[in-house]
Design an enzyme around this catalytic site. Structure first.
Site, PDB file in Angstrom:
ATOM      1  N   TRP A 104      20.118   8.646  -8.029  1.00 23.10           N
ATOM      2  CA  TRP A 104      18.936   9.123  -8.756  1.00 23.10           C
ATOM      3  C   TRP A 104      19.099   8.920 -10.256  1.00 23.10           C
ATOM      4  CZ3 TRP A 104      15.562   8.896  -5.330  1.00 23.10           C
ATOM      5  CH2 TRP A 104      15.747   9.413  -4.049  1.00 23.10           C
ATOM      6  N   ASP A 161      17.206  16.279 -14.530  1.00 30.04           N
ATOM      7  CA  ASP A 161      16.603  16.207 -13.199  1.00 30.04           C
ATOM      8  C   ASP A 161      17.260  17.298 -12.352  1.00 30.04           C
ATOM      9  OD1 ASP A 161      15.881  15.656 -10.583  1.00 30.04           O
ATOM     10  OD2 ASP A 161      16.540  13.556 -10.610  1.00 30.04           O
ATOM     11  N   LYS A 188      12.916  19.844  -2.309  1.00 29.05           N
ATOM     12  CA  LYS A 188      14.286  20.184  -1.928  1.00 29.05           C
ATOM     13  C   LYS A 188      14.440  21.704  -1.864  1.00 29.05           C
ATOM     14  CE  LYS A 188      15.402  15.776  -2.141  1.00 29.05           C
ATOM     15  NZ  LYS A 188      15.402  15.125  -3.417  1.00 29.05           N
TER      16      LYS A 188
HETATM   17  C1  LIG Z   1      15.190  13.674  -3.972  1.00 33.56           C
HETATM   18  C2  LIG Z   1      15.571  13.474  -5.376  1.00 33.56           C
HETATM   19  C3  LIG Z   1      14.829  12.643  -6.237  1.00 33.56           C
HETATM   20  C4  LIG Z   1      13.637  11.855  -5.775  1.00 33.56           C
HETATM   21  O1  LIG Z   1      12.568  12.685  -5.629  1.00 33.56           O
HETATM   22  P1  LIG Z   1      11.112  12.136  -5.222  1.00 33.56           P
HETATM   23  O2  LIG Z   1      10.288  13.377  -5.385  1.00 33.56           O
HETATM   24  O3  LIG Z   1      11.206  11.649  -3.823  1.00 33.56           O
HETATM   25  O4  LIG Z   1      10.739  11.069  -6.157  1.00 33.56           O
HETATM   26  C5  LIG Z   1      15.238  12.543  -7.553  1.00 33.56           C
HETATM   27  N1  LIG Z   1      16.304  13.219  -8.009  1.00 33.56           N
HETATM   28  C6  LIG Z   1      17.033  14.028  -7.216  1.00 33.56           C
HETATM   29  C7  LIG Z   1      18.208  14.756  -7.781  1.00 33.56           C
HETATM   30  C8  LIG Z   1      16.694  14.182  -5.879  1.00 33.56           C
HETATM   31  O5  LIG Z   1      17.412  14.979  -5.083  1.00 33.56           O
END
Ligand SMILES: *Cc1c(COP(=O)(O)O)cnc(C)c1O
Length: 357
Positions: A102, A169, A193
């Protein structure tokens, strides 16, 4: 139907009571006789949902004055682009900490807007640790990091002192523990998540860092437009926001993020202790960087894979298959996963050991 223990990495488990309340709102929202799915996003009832969601985020994370909370679309992956779009000056630079897939995708998107500096990377060991000794240049527009690396099972336990705005993030550990929001210029997460269902992305942004790039922005990409319109510039993902609100109400009722942190620590300790004790399993992640949300483990003898998979299935353990780039297994232990599910996993590991003694 026997009990399923959902260790899936995402979209992840949500509290059962939230599913029940959400289904009720689909049938008859607030006793209006209308489904939540067929009413105006500008109705008083739905505007109240947005306002309440914003208030819950601010309360649970103790968000200081001067920050805005937004509910957007496009997932965390759109933030990989929207962050540099809004924060990188023309001909500017940004620093990235490369701790996994990511983080790398975020850095790649930023290159469309300017120069990037990778201050450190753990790629040399397939991202099984968090780099610690690095310097963040003072001449970059921001520093970007990933709090929890969902795929590799590592988690930042502290943040560097940064001379520039920190962007994080937090997709997979938001609301899992307290966080000092004042240390960040911008926090973002895909909800699916640990915060709600797929379809909504939450952004917490310090207002004063915006509007400094001199770059023309399309309205949908411009944080200031969404701030001004209270996340109602266009039709928002009404259901995803509503279910996120219910989940945040649940977090609050349980005792907030302090209580979540206690539970998540207890779950993680239980599982990692067993992985380390049991000779049939190993954890490839550096001890001090192990994630409380996503625990990675491997079989010491891969020829036993089928037997282990069968045992898991019989025990109702779901979603344990590791990400394709790591292999092995991954137990995601988001807020809504009860410790009883981790106890069943640990007991199944012990049973596997007995059978293979
Ligand atoms: C799942 C995830 C993403 C991607 O998220 P999307 O909403 O599918 O774009 C980005 N960063 C982290 C840390 C993730 O766990």
């Amino acid at each position: 139907m026997s009990t399923i223990h959902n260790f899936g990495a995402g979209p992840g488990i949500l509290p059962k009571t939230v599913f029940e309340q959400a289904s009720q709102a689909v049938l008859n929202f607030n006793n209006s006789g209308l489904s939540l799915l067929e009413m105006s996003h500008r109705s008083k009832d739905f505007v109240a949902v947005v306002d309440n969601s914003v208030a819950l985020v601010k309360e649970l994370l103790n968000v200081p004055e001067g920050y805005s909370v937004l509910f957007l679309q496009g997932g965390a992956s759109t933030q990989f682009m929207q962050v540099p779009y809004n924060l990188m000056k023309q001909g500017g630079k940004a620093a990235y900490l490369k701790t996994g897939v990511w983080a790398s995708k975020a850095e790649k998107e930023a290159r469309l807007f300017g120069e990037t500096v990778v201050v450190a990377s753990s790629e040399d060991k397939n991202y099984n640790y968090i780099p610690k000794e690095y310097a963040i240049p003072a001449d970059v527009d921001y520093f970007h990091c990933t709090s929890n690396n969902t795929i590799y099972g590592t988690q930042m336990k502290s943040y560097p002192n940064s001379p520039v705005t920190v962007v994080c993030d937090m997709s997979s550990d938001i609301f899992s523990k307290p966080v000092d929001v004042s240390k960040f210029g911008l926090i973002y997460c895909g909800a699916q998540k640990n915060m709600g269902p797929a379809g909504v992305t939450m952004v917490i942004v310090k207002d004063e860092i915006l509007g400094k790039t001199a770059r023309a922005l399309p309205s949908m990409m411009d944080y200031t437009v969404h701030i001004k319109e209270n996340s109602l510039f266009n039709t928002p993902p009404v259901f995803a926001i509503y279910v996120s609100m219910l989940t945040l109400e649940w977090v609050k009722a349980q005792g907030g993020v302090v209580e979540m942190a206690k539970r998540n620590q207890a779950k993680a300790e239980l599982l990692y202790t067993e992985i380390d004790r049991n000779p049939l399993f190993t954890c490839p992640v550096a001890n001090e960087d192990r994630s409380e949300m996503n625990a990675i483990f491997l079989l010491t003898d891969e020829s036993k894979e089928e037997a282990w998979n069968t045992l898991c299935k019989e025990a109702g353990l779901h979603g344990l298959k590791g990400h394709r780039s790591v292999g092995g297994y991954r137990a995601s232990m988001y807020n809504a996963l009860p410790i009883e599910s981790v106890e069943v996993l640990v007991e199944t590991m012990r049973e596997f050991e007995r059978r293979n003694a």
